[in-house]
Design an enzyme around this catalytic site. Structure first.
Site, mmCIF file in Angstrom:
data_model
loop_
_atom_site.group_PDB
_atom_site.id
_atom_site.type_symbol
_atom_site.label_atom_id
_atom_site.label_comp_id
_atom_site.label_asym_id
_atom_site.label_seq_id
_atom_site.Cartn_x
_atom_site.Cartn_y
_atom_site.Cartn_z
ATOM 1 N N TYR A 21 -21.568 54.608 17.996
ATOM 2 C CA TYR A 21 -22.070 55.490 16.929
ATOM 3 C C TYR A 21 -22.929 54.650 16.002
ATOM 4 O O TYR A 21 -22.430 53.715 15.369
ATOM 5 C CB TYR A 21 -20.878 56.101 16.200
ATOM 6 C CG TYR A 21 -21.202 57.064 15.095
ATOM 7 C CD1 TYR A 21 -22.055 58.142 15.297
ATOM 8 C CD2 TYR A 21 -20.610 56.916 13.838
ATOM 9 C CE1 TYR A 21 -22.319 59.035 14.281
ATOM 10 C CE2 TYR A 21 -20.864 57.819 12.817
ATOM 11 C CZ TYR A 21 -21.725 58.875 13.045
ATOM 12 O OH TYR A 21 -21.988 59.764 12.032
ATOM 13 N N TYR A 181 -11.516 65.477 16.090
ATOM 14 C CA TYR A 181 -11.520 64.106 15.574
ATOM 15 C C TYR A 181 -11.273 64.089 14.065
ATOM 16 O O TYR A 181 -10.398 63.396 13.560
ATOM 17 C CB TYR A 181 -12.859 63.427 15.876
ATOM 18 C CG TYR A 181 -12.969 62.051 15.262
ATOM 19 C CD1 TYR A 181 -12.494 60.939 15.942
ATOM 20 C CD2 TYR A 181 -13.491 61.870 13.983
ATOM 21 C CE1 TYR A 181 -12.543 59.676 15.364
ATOM 22 C CE2 TYR A 181 -13.541 60.617 13.400
ATOM 23 C CZ TYR A 181 -13.064 59.524 14.092
ATOM 24 O OH TYR A 181 -13.096 58.285 13.509
ATOM 25 N N HIS A 182 -12.057 64.862 13.347
ATOM 26 C CA HIS A 182 -11.999 64.805 11.887
ATOM 27 C C HIS A 182 -10.740 65.478 11.346
ATOM 28 O O HIS A 182 -10.327 65.214 10.222
ATOM 29 C CB HIS A 182 -13.253 65.452 11.296
ATOM 30 C CG HIS A 182 -14.513 64.818 11.804
ATOM 31 N ND1 HIS A 182 -15.164 65.287 12.922
ATOM 32 C CD2 HIS A 182 -15.202 63.733 11.387
ATOM 33 C CE1 HIS A 182 -16.222 64.523 13.150
ATOM 34 N NE2 HIS A 182 -16.260 63.582 12.243
ATOM 35 N N LYS A 551 -15.579 63.191 -6.973
ATOM 36 C CA LYS A 551 -16.291 62.776 -5.759
ATOM 37 C C LYS A 551 -17.792 62.891 -6.032
ATOM 38 O O LYS A 551 -18.421 63.914 -5.749
ATOM 39 C CB LYS A 551 -15.910 63.680 -4.584
ATOM 40 C CG LYS A 551 -14.528 63.461 -4.027
ATOM 41 C CD LYS A 551 -14.433 62.199 -3.184
ATOM 42 C CE LYS A 551 -15.306 62.259 -1.957
ATOM 43 N NZ LYS A 551 -15.250 60.988 -1.212
ATOM 44 N N ASP A 555 -21.028 62.282 -0.361
ATOM 45 C CA ASP A 555 -19.904 61.900 0.486
ATOM 46 C C ASP A 555 -18.865 63.014 0.511
ATOM 47 O O ASP A 555 -18.270 63.346 -0.508
ATOM 48 C CB ASP A 555 -19.295 60.602 -0.050
ATOM 49 C CG ASP A 555 -17.970 60.259 0.605
ATOM 50 O OD1 ASP A 555 -17.787 60.617 1.781
ATOM 51 O OD2 ASP A 555 -17.128 59.637 -0.063
ATOM 52 N N HIS A 557 -16.124 62.966 2.633
ATOM 53 C CA HIS A 557 -14.829 62.503 3.128
ATOM 54 C C HIS A 557 -13.847 62.468 1.960
ATOM 55 O O HIS A 557 -13.763 61.493 1.218
ATOM 56 C CB HIS A 557 -14.972 61.123 3.770
ATOM 57 C CG HIS A 557 -15.645 61.157 5.104
ATOM 58 N ND1 HIS A 557 -17.007 61.155 5.235
ATOM 59 C CD2 HIS A 557 -15.150 61.217 6.364
ATOM 60 C CE1 HIS A 557 -17.333 61.195 6.522
ATOM 61 N NE2 HIS A 557 -16.218 61.236 7.218
#
Length: 677
Positions: A21, A181-182, A551, A555, A557
């Protein structure tokens, strides 16, 4: 080796597609990295885009400040897509693009770039040869990764349009990667990962079927091109069984719900990046064996083997990997595929009673959770109600509690912490790759030059048509391709659709999450002590302590910020958390309005040196003298600079004890208010 030995050696299966990646700074730098990786034996590309590209902004947008080229490559227009794949023949390549909300746009740019590489072929002939994947799973963005743009209904419409277009025009393309995945990165248990990913697939397939763009005869092809992007953690036996459970459940759903008769079309097709959540900043050399174990979970079982594998690098908990680090991860795959005898045998686990029992357990629990989500109205309803998000935040909180109590052992973190000095991290500032400080300036110049040479009238007409089509049920790929050819930018394409579709803010999942307030034993005693400290300090200052968790930037995440917010709530703080993607100005305004005692900023994109000072300056301008703490993947040198700039404390992944962090926050507040610590 004798001729007889060669004759009796089993024939090897073809290895999986091997990727890393990658993408950073500029299209030119990323192109050089791609060509270097291909020369080292990589067999596919996996493109990382920067956050402005992922969220539909150009580099000159105020929201892109500090984020350009940080976690991937900026691609604001066709010219940059040309540079990204210069001297890489796209009709011969298998390219995975981690792009979601603007997936339609980036696919259009990719297709047009391929057409330009092959002027002797018609656009239709070029499209028929393209192979690869657009991630394009928006539901997990609402739940974990945060790069969504549009409301769920309109996001599903874009996904459906891409799927319908590719089935007819780009038949070798995977138009969506359903991403569990996430979900695992956000704390999902294997049961939740199975259930929520498959519920997403059901929502997507139902939308495509309901759109009427694909005939019943062609619907099997839609099902056959659905792929998945899966996570594999270090509990590799459980992960192996999870993959076999995915195979069984997908076969059942596609056969029973959608009537797919061809077993090839029902095949569970997936790529994988193994777990980054479990990589540690402490003793990061241990990450290599973690990555190997995780790779085994998705390669050992032939009947549930990944089609493509990309591995993180050993130092990703420290910052951006260097080319050598990525090469190391590629070599891990190559040793397994080419030196070992794994690919010479049928499935190693057929007939295993242990594996069969675990798979049956996972299948049963996942079916139960799928039924629960479907009873709520399906994946979209479960997103909008906050059900799935709260479940993930609660699961993640439970995992953090197990680590802090020592019930779940992390080598080098909460057990076996004594270590020799590591030559790999003797100089932390050179153990990772620094983002190019000129990347943002280069991207701004590129956009300015691009706009100067295009035909504004042609762009305006193309965007006007895109807006008109968006108000109808017309497939938007045609207008999107026209906009790409006319020279529109990423921000203009997304901005046009924002005006028609509106935007969306997903539930944070914090308010309804189950934390660790009822923990017992040593961990519970530690939390109780901190809770007393919070209460006493609040009484000394004349009210309950208020913590703002912010935040800033693009971003998305948010897993760490959510866990901090939940633990702070359990520790007795009044928590202000408004979710992701806030400007520094919005965070300052919230701090003033809520009269908070401390501001905590979470940044994982590497933009801390731009965004944190902006918040500090804003607080000073408003006359609000409160301490600011920062958490994220922050190199030591940057941490020192932030402290010098006025940040009261910096926390990185090595600081895994959330309750201990809560105690530290109370100390910061007491010190700022002249109270004894």
């Amino acid at each position: 080796m004798s001729d007889q030995d060669r004759a009796t050696r089993p024939t090897k299966d073809r290895p999986w597609v091997m990727r890393t990646y990658a993408g950073h700074s500029t299209a030119e730098a990323s192109n050089a990295l791609y060509r270097g990786n291909l020369a080292k034996g990589q067999t596919g590309l996996s493109v990382a885009f920067d956050l402005p590209t992922q969220t539909g902004y150009d580099p000159d947008s105020p929201l892109a400040r500090g984020e350009v080229g940080k976690v991937g490559v900026p691609v604001p227009h066709l010219g940059e897509m040309r540079k990204l794949f210069a001297d890489i023949p796209l009709v011969e390549m298998n390219t995975s693009m981690t792009i979601n909300a603007p997936a339609m746009w980036l696919l259009a740019l990719y297709q047009v770039a391929a057409e330009e590489q092959n002027p002797d072929l018609s656009p239709e002939e070029v499209a028929a040869q393209l192979a690869g994947t657009t991630q394009n799973d928006i539901i997990k963005e609402y739940l974990s990764r945060g790069t969504y743009v549009f409301p769920p209904e309109h996001s599903l419409r874009l996904i459906s349009d891409v799927i319908s277009y590719t089935v007819h025009q780009i038949p070798k393309w995977n138009p969506i990667n359903i991403c569990s995945y996430h979900l695992q990165e956000a704390g999902a248990t294997p049961t939740q990962e199975l259930a929520y990913a498959l519920c997403t697939a059901i929502a997507v397939l139902d939308t495509v079927k309901g759109s009427g763009q694909v005939s019943d005869e062609d619907f099997d092809k839609v099902v056959g091109r659905i792929s998945f992007f899966v996570n594999a953690g270090v509990r590799f036996v459980e992960e192996l069984c999870k993959m076999r459970a995915f195979v069984e459940l997908w076969d059942q759903i596609t056969r029973e719900r959608y009537g797919v008769q061809d077993p090839k079309m029902r095949r569970f097709r997936y790529g994988v990046q193994v777990n980054s959540l479990g990589l540690t900043e402490a003793q990061p050399e241990n990450n290599v064996q973690r990555i190997v174990l995780e790779m085994l979970g998705v390669t050992l079982s032939k009947n549930a083997r990944a089609r493509a594998v990309q591995l993180p690098a050993w130092n990703e908990a420290l910052g951006l990997p260097r080319p050598w680090d990525q090469q190391w991860s590629l070599r891990l795959q190559q040793v397994l595929a080419f030196e070992s005898d794994l690919l010479e045998y049928d499935d190693l686990f057929d007939g295993s009673t242990v594996v069969e029992a675990k798979v049956a357990e996972l299948v049963a629990s996942a079916r139960e959770e799928i039924d629960r989500v479907q009873a709520l109205g399906g994946a979209i309803a479960a997103v909008e109600s906050g059900y799935m998000k709260e479940a993930l935040v609660s699961s993640h909180a439970a995992r953090r509690a197990r680590i802090e109590s020592g019930e779940e052992i992390i080598v080098g973190v909460n057990r076996f912490e004594t270590t020799e000095p590591s030559p790999l991290t003797a100089d932390l500032d050179t153990a990772i790759q620094a983002a190019d400080p000129e990347a943002e300036r280069s991207a701004l110049a590129s956009v300015e030059a691009w706009k100067a040479q295009r035909d504004p009238a042609e762009v305006e007409a193309a965007l006007r048509q895109l807006a008109e089509d968006a108000k109808t049920e017309t497939n938007l790929m045609t207008a999107t391709l026209a906009a790409a050819r006319a020279g529109a930018t990423t921000g203009e394409w997304a901005g046009t659709l924002r005006e028609v579709f509106g935007e969306f803010r997903a539930p944070t999942g914090v308010s309804g999450a189950v934390g660790v307030a009822s923990s017992v034993g040593e961990a519970g005693e530690e939390l109780a002590a901190v809770r007393r400290k919070v209460k006493e300090t609040g009484e000394e200052l004349g009210g309950r302590l208020r913590l703002l968790v912010g935040k800033p930037g693009l971003d998305g995440h948010s897993n760490g910020a959510e866990q901090v917010a939940v633990r702070a709530r359990d520790a007795g703080f009044e928590v202000v958390y408004q979710g992701i993607r806030l400007t520094p100005e919005q965070i300052v305004a919230a701090a003033v309005a809520e009269d908070v005692h401390c501001v905590g900023l979470s940044i994982l994109s590497g933009s801390h040196m731009e965004l944190v000072p902006a918040v500090l300056d804003g607080l000073r301008e408003q006359g609000l003298d409160v301490p600011v703490i920062v958490g994220g993947i922050i190199p030591d040198s940057d941490a020192r600079r932030l402290t010098e700039a006025g940040v009261a404390a910096v926390y990185t992944p090595k600081d895994f004890g959330l309750t201990e962090i809560m105690g530290g926050i109370v100390d910061v507040i007491r010190k700022a208010n002249g109270l004894p610590v």
